[in-house]
Design an enzyme around this catalytic site. Sequence first.
Site, PDB file in Angstrom:
ATOM      1  N   GLU A  27       0.941  -1.243  -0.071  1.00 44.96           N
ATOM      2  CA  GLU A  27      -0.009  -0.102  -0.201  1.00 44.96           C
ATOM      3  C   GLU A  27       0.712   1.243   0.061  1.00 44.96           C
ATOM      4  OE1 GLU A  27      -1.373   1.703   3.420  1.00 44.96           O
ATOM      5  OE2 GLU A  27      -1.026   0.365   4.800  1.00 44.96           O
ATOM      6  N   LYS A 162      -2.889  -1.838  15.923  1.00 42.97           N
ATOM      7  CA  LYS A 162      -2.558  -0.989  17.024  1.00 42.97           C
ATOM      8  C   LYS A 162      -3.648  -0.641  17.951  1.00 42.97           C
ATOM      9  CE  LYS A 162       0.810   1.932  14.615  1.00 42.97           C
ATOM     10  NZ  LYS A 162       0.667   1.725  13.298  1.00 42.97           N
TER      11      LYS A 162
HETATM   12  N1  PSU Z   1      -2.527   1.647  10.787  1.00 44.94           N
HETATM   13  C1  PSU Z   1      -1.326   1.771  10.878  1.00 44.94           C
HETATM   14  N2  PSU Z   1      -0.477   2.107  10.021  1.00 44.94           N
HETATM   15  C2  PSU Z   1      -1.109   2.688   8.726  1.00 44.94           C
HETATM   16  C3  PSU Z   1      -2.478   2.930   8.764  1.00 44.94           C
HETATM   17  C4  PSU Z   1      -3.195   1.950   9.620  1.00 44.94           C
HETATM   18  O1  PSU Z   1      -0.975   1.058  11.809  1.00 44.94           O
HETATM   19  O2  PSU Z   1      -0.258   3.166   7.946  1.00 44.94           O
HETATM   20  C5  PSU Z   1      -3.112   3.341   7.549  1.00 44.94           C
HETATM   21  C6  PSU Z   1      -3.431   2.072   6.469  1.00 44.94           C
HETATM   22  O3  PSU Z   1      -3.369   2.613   5.211  1.00 44.94           O
HETATM   23  C7  PSU Z   1      -4.794   1.756   6.770  1.00 44.94           C
HETATM   24  C8  PSU Z   1      -5.487   3.294   7.102  1.00 44.94           C
HETATM   25  O4  PSU Z   1      -5.582   1.307   5.472  1.00 44.94           O
HETATM   26  O5  PSU Z   1      -4.394   3.943   7.791  1.00 44.94           O
HETATM   27  C9  PSU Z   1      -6.859   3.272   7.726  1.00 44.94           C
HETATM   28  O6  PSU Z   1      -7.283   4.523   7.836  1.00 44.94           O
HETATM   29  P1  PSU Z   1      -8.670   4.850   8.465  1.00 44.94           P
HETATM   30  O7  PSU Z   1      -8.504   4.380   9.781  1.00 44.94           O
HETATM   31  O8  PSU Z   1      -9.071   6.216   8.063  1.00 44.94           O
HETATM   32  O9  PSU Z   1      -9.733   3.916   7.627  1.00 44.94           O
END
Ligand code: PSU
Length: 307
Positions: A27, A162
């Site tokens: 990603e 996390k």
């Molecule tokens: N969690 C992490 N590192 C990240 C992300 C999430 O530990 O880089 C990033 C990923 O790209 C994930 C996104 O798909 O954040 C999720 O964002 P949201 O919670 O806004 O959907």
Amino acid sequence: MEFNKYLDTSPEVAKALAENKPVVALESTIISHGMPYPQNVETALRVEQVIRENGAVPATIAIIGGRLKAGLSKEEIEYLGKTGYDVPKVSRRDLPVIVAKGMDGATTVATTMIIASLAGIKIFATGGVGGVHRGAETTMDISADLEELAMTPVMVICAGAKSILDLGLTLEYLETKGVPVIGYGTKELPAFYTRKSGFSVDYELDTPQELAEAFHVKQEVGLRGGMLVANPIPEKYSMEPDIINKAIDEAIEESRRQGIHGKDTTPFLLAKVKEITGGDSLDSNIQLVLNNAELAAKTAAELCRLG
Ligand code: PSU
Ligand code: MN
């Protein structure tokens, strides 16, 4: 390899897919929004290298000039890393407008799964996935990543979630949506920076072959959606639970004080945790992504064997 008029699959990735060789998707939100420059670019290139060393072809995914890209050049990765937060974070709901306007986008887990699937790629390695945020019972902040896992046929290999998230609610949500959650060599959900969270996963599998077999069955039976593999961070890079949990609590408090919400929440918390831990969390973050890339490459090879 599939054809879609909005999709550009790089020649190397297209060739590997046509020859049934292993390919691993990666990603780009982790590059533009998940780590600072220049560590983000260095890590993205090292991850690609680890995938190659383990016999697979990397396909870093992003949206560039309105094109859905499966497989980026070094220059494109450098550009996404250097531009950072100025590249919009693109999840499922953002994709149509970003493409229609010919813009660039850093793809989240959800959007990377969509583009991987369009290209015919079945395995994707990352660090952490989005989930149900703490306090979601009032904010309704649940990542679109979970919905994507429910409907798009890609195996996502991560290091657990996390604890900026509510891990218990995240597991409940995945269960409701029928997403298998597999612990790699463990029955406990790893919590990204640490190997333990106190929450159990549905199943423990111990080899890339077992992961590939389970995913293969899911597809052959015709069950829609993906599979989430949680691969614990290697012991020597894991963080002290007390230190990281305290940093996360502080970061969440700060985000509430500042009224951070919506798509800004996750990047805000990631940056804040990094700041509070003085960069230690970044080192762990880099190592766990490399570890996931290795497992993904080996699993992709097994999946090719199953045909
Ligand atoms: N969690 C992490 N590192 C990240 C992300 C999430 O530990 O880089 C990033 C990923 O790209 C994930 C996104 O798909 O954040 C999720 O964002 P949201 O919670 O806004 O959907
Ligand atoms: Mn969200």
